[in-house]
Design a protein around this motif. Structure first.
Motif, PDB file in Angstrom:
ATOM      1  N   GLN A  39      13.539  23.188   6.491  1.00 44.95           N
ATOM      2  CA  GLN A  39      13.184  21.812   6.806  1.00 44.95           C
ATOM      3  C   GLN A  39      13.686  21.458   8.190  1.00 44.95           C
ATOM      4  OE1 GLN A  39      15.203  18.700   4.551  1.00 44.95           O
ATOM      5  NE2 GLN A  39      13.296  17.537   4.414  1.00 44.95           N
ATOM      6  N   GLN A  43      10.383  16.183   8.538  1.00 47.95           N
ATOM      7  CA  GLN A  43       9.330  16.892   7.824  1.00 47.95           C
ATOM      8  C   GLN A  43       9.796  17.284   6.429  1.00 47.95           C
ATOM      9  OE1 GLN A  43       7.547  20.094  10.049  1.00 47.95           O
ATOM     10  NE2 GLN A  43       7.533  18.935  11.961  1.00 47.95           N
ATOM     11  N   GLU A  46       9.460  23.259   3.800  1.00 48.03           N
ATOM     12  CA  GLU A  46       8.384  24.226   3.974  1.00 48.03           C
ATOM     13  C   GLU A  46       8.731  25.500   3.220  1.00 48.03           C
ATOM     14  OE1 GLU A  46       8.244  25.862   7.887  1.00 48.03           O
ATOM     15  OE2 GLU A  46       6.395  27.015   7.523  1.00 48.03           O
TER      16      GLU A  46
END
Length: 114
Positions: A39, A43, A46
């Motif tokens: 991360q 955001q 991921e």
């Protein structure tokens, strides 16, 4: 209380390597489908690597060929070997199941900088 504890991050130059570790502590079921996420500020997490208990690993395109996920079920631990690190790999790294079922740990920061 179940906790995911990540470690092994640090500051590394481009092209360098790091190995991250994650251990499940405080009880809980063993990790079946484990994964590493990362991360960056602002955001969402991921998904970058996943590994079933008795399966083949799979990787995001961004890390394929550079990162290797592995596990040691006896130690309730998951590892991420990272090589050929790039500036874009700078992030906080977390482990969890896939999909995530545990509260996120504190993560371990990886900073790639020259």
């Amino acid at each position: 209380q179940v906790q995911l504890v990540e470690s092994g991050g640090g500051l590394v130059q481009p092209g360098g390597s790091l190995t991250l570790s994650c251990t499940l502590t405080g009880g809980g079921d063993r990790l079946l489908h484990v994964a590493w996420y990362r991360q960056v500020p602002g955001q969402q997490h991921e998904l970058i690597a996943g590994l079933l208990s008795r399966g083949l690993p799979d990787y995001a395109d961004s890390v394929k060929g550079r990162f290797t996920i592995s596990r040691d079920d006896a130690k309730r631990s998951v590892y991420l070997q990272m090589t050929s690190l790039e500036f874009e790999d700078t992030a906080a790294y977390y482990c969890n199941t896939r999909p995530p079922s545990y509260t996120w740990g504190q993560g371990t920061q990886v900073t790639v900088s020259s």
